[in-house]
Design a protein around this motif. Structure first.
Motif, PDB file in Angstrom:
ATOM      1  N   LEU A  49      94.832  49.597  68.770  1.00  0.00           N
ATOM      2  CA  LEU A  49      95.790  49.792  67.677  1.00  0.00           C
ATOM      3  C   LEU A  49      97.200  49.393  68.096  1.00  0.00           C
ATOM      4  N   TRP A  50      97.582  49.712  69.303  1.00  0.00           N
ATOM      5  CA  TRP A  50      98.932  49.410  69.796  1.00  0.00           C
ATOM      6  C   TRP A  50      99.131  47.909  69.990  1.00  0.00           C
ATOM      7  N   ARG A  51      98.200  47.275  70.673  1.00  0.00           N
ATOM      8  CA  ARG A  51      98.382  45.884  71.066  1.00  0.00           C
ATOM      9  C   ARG A  51      98.086  44.886  69.948  1.00  0.00           C
ATOM     10  N   ASN A  52      97.134  45.191  69.103  1.00  0.00           N
ATOM     11  CA  ASN A  52      96.697  44.200  68.131  1.00  0.00           C
ATOM     12  C   ASN A  52      97.089  44.503  66.685  1.00  0.00           C
ATOM     13  N   PHE A  53      97.431  45.741  66.399  1.00  0.00           N
ATOM     14  CA  PHE A  53      97.793  46.104  65.030  1.00  0.00           C
ATOM     15  C   PHE A  53      99.204  46.669  64.935  1.00  0.00           C
ATOM     16  N   ASN A  54      99.938  46.631  66.038  1.00  0.00           N
ATOM     17  CA  ASN A  54     101.342  47.053  66.084  1.00  0.00           C
ATOM     18  C   ASN A  54     101.567  48.472  65.576  1.00  0.00           C
ATOM     19  N   TYR A  55     100.659  49.350  65.894  1.00  0.00           N
ATOM     20  CA  TYR A  55     100.841  50.763  65.557  1.00  0.00           C
ATOM     21  C   TYR A  55     101.878  51.363  66.505  1.00  0.00           C
ATOM     22  N   THR A  56     102.639  52.310  65.993  1.00  0.00           N
ATOM     23  CA  THR A  56     103.586  53.031  66.847  1.00  0.00           C
ATOM     24  C   THR A  56     102.852  54.193  67.512  1.00  0.00           C
ATOM     25  N   ASN A  57     103.508  54.808  68.481  1.00  0.00           N
ATOM     26  CA  ASN A  57     102.916  55.973  69.145  1.00  0.00           C
ATOM     27  C   ASN A  57     102.607  57.084  68.150  1.00  0.00           C
ATOM     28  N   HIS A  58     103.503  57.277  67.208  1.00  0.00           N
ATOM     29  CA  HIS A  58     103.315  58.348  66.223  1.00  0.00           C
ATOM     30  C   HIS A  58     102.157  58.034  65.276  1.00  0.00           C
ATOM     31  N   MET A  59     102.004  56.773  64.909  1.00  0.00           N
ATOM     32  CA  MET A  59     100.887  56.393  64.036  1.00  0.00           C
ATOM     33  C   MET A  59      99.552  56.606  64.750  1.00  0.00           C
ATOM     34  N   ILE A  60      99.497  56.218  66.022  1.00  0.00           N
ATOM     35  CA  ILE A  60      98.269  56.403  66.806  1.00  0.00           C
ATOM     36  C   ILE A  60      97.987  57.890  66.976  1.00  0.00           C
TER      37      ILE A  60
END
Length: 159
Positions: A49-60
Motif C-alpha cells: 500500500l505504501w510503495r505502490n498505492f501511495n497510502y499514508t501511514n494513517h491510511m494504512i
C-alpha cells in the motif's frame, strides 16, 4: 463500496492466500496478534500500500486496524532488512507483487542492482589501481635495471 476499499480487499485476499494467514487475522480486530506469520502478512500489505498505492501511514493504520501509525512506521522500516535477509519474507513479497501484477518498486530491485553494480565498480577500481601500482613498480624497476645495464656497458664494454 469505494474503489480503494475494493482494491484493499483484493490485496488483503492475495496476501492472505500467499502467506496462508486468514484475511480476518491480517485486518486487526481489537486484539493484538503478534504471531510471526500474521506480522509478515501485515508487513507485506503495508509495504504494498505504501510503495505502490501511495497510502499514508494513517491510511494504512486505518486499513490494518492499528491504534496508531507508529506500528505502520515500524513495519515499513523493517521491510528493507527483511527483504534482504529473510528469504521467506522476500518470497512472499515477490509472489504478492507478481500476483497483483505490480512490478517491484525502484527502491526494492533497482537499489539492489545499483548496489551490486557499485560494489563491482569499486572492486574493478581497486583492481585497476592495484595493476597501475604494479605497472609503475615494474616500470621503475625496468628503468633501474636499464640504468644499471647502461652503466655496465659504459664501464666494461667501451674500454
Amino acid at each position: 463500496m469505494k474503489i480503494m476499499e475494493k482494491i484493499e480487499k483484493n490485496i488483503v485476499k492475495i496476501v492472505s492466500g500467499i502467506t496462508n494467514v486468514p484475511e480476518d487475522m491480517i485486518i486487526r480486530n481489537k486484539r493484538a496478534t503478534r504471531h510471526a506469520n500474521v506480522v509478515v502478512a501485515r508487513q507485506i500489505l503495508s509495504n504494498i500500500l505504501w510503495r505502490n498505492f501511495n497510502y499514508t501511514n494513517h491510511m494504512i493504520r486505518d486499513v490494518i486496524g492499528y491504534k496508531n501509525h507508529a506500528s505502520v512506521v515500524h513495519l515499513r522500516n523493517t521491510h528493507e532488512f527483511d527483504y534482504k535477509y529473510n528469504k521467506t519474507y522476500k518470497r512472499f513479497y515477490d509472489q504478492s507483487m507478481d500476483e497483483l501484477g505490480l512490478y517491484i518498486n525502484d527502491k526494492d530491485s533497482d537499489a539492489k542492482k545499483n548496489l551490486d553494480m557499485k560494489n563491482k565498480l569499486e572492486e574493478k577500481t581497486k583492481d585497476i589501481e592495484r595493476y597501475r601500482n604494479l605497472w609503475m613498480h615494474e616500470k621503475s624497476e625496468r628503468e633501474r635495471i636499464q640504468g644499471m645495464l647502461t652503466t655496465f656497458k659504459k664501464k666494461y664494454m667501451l674500454k
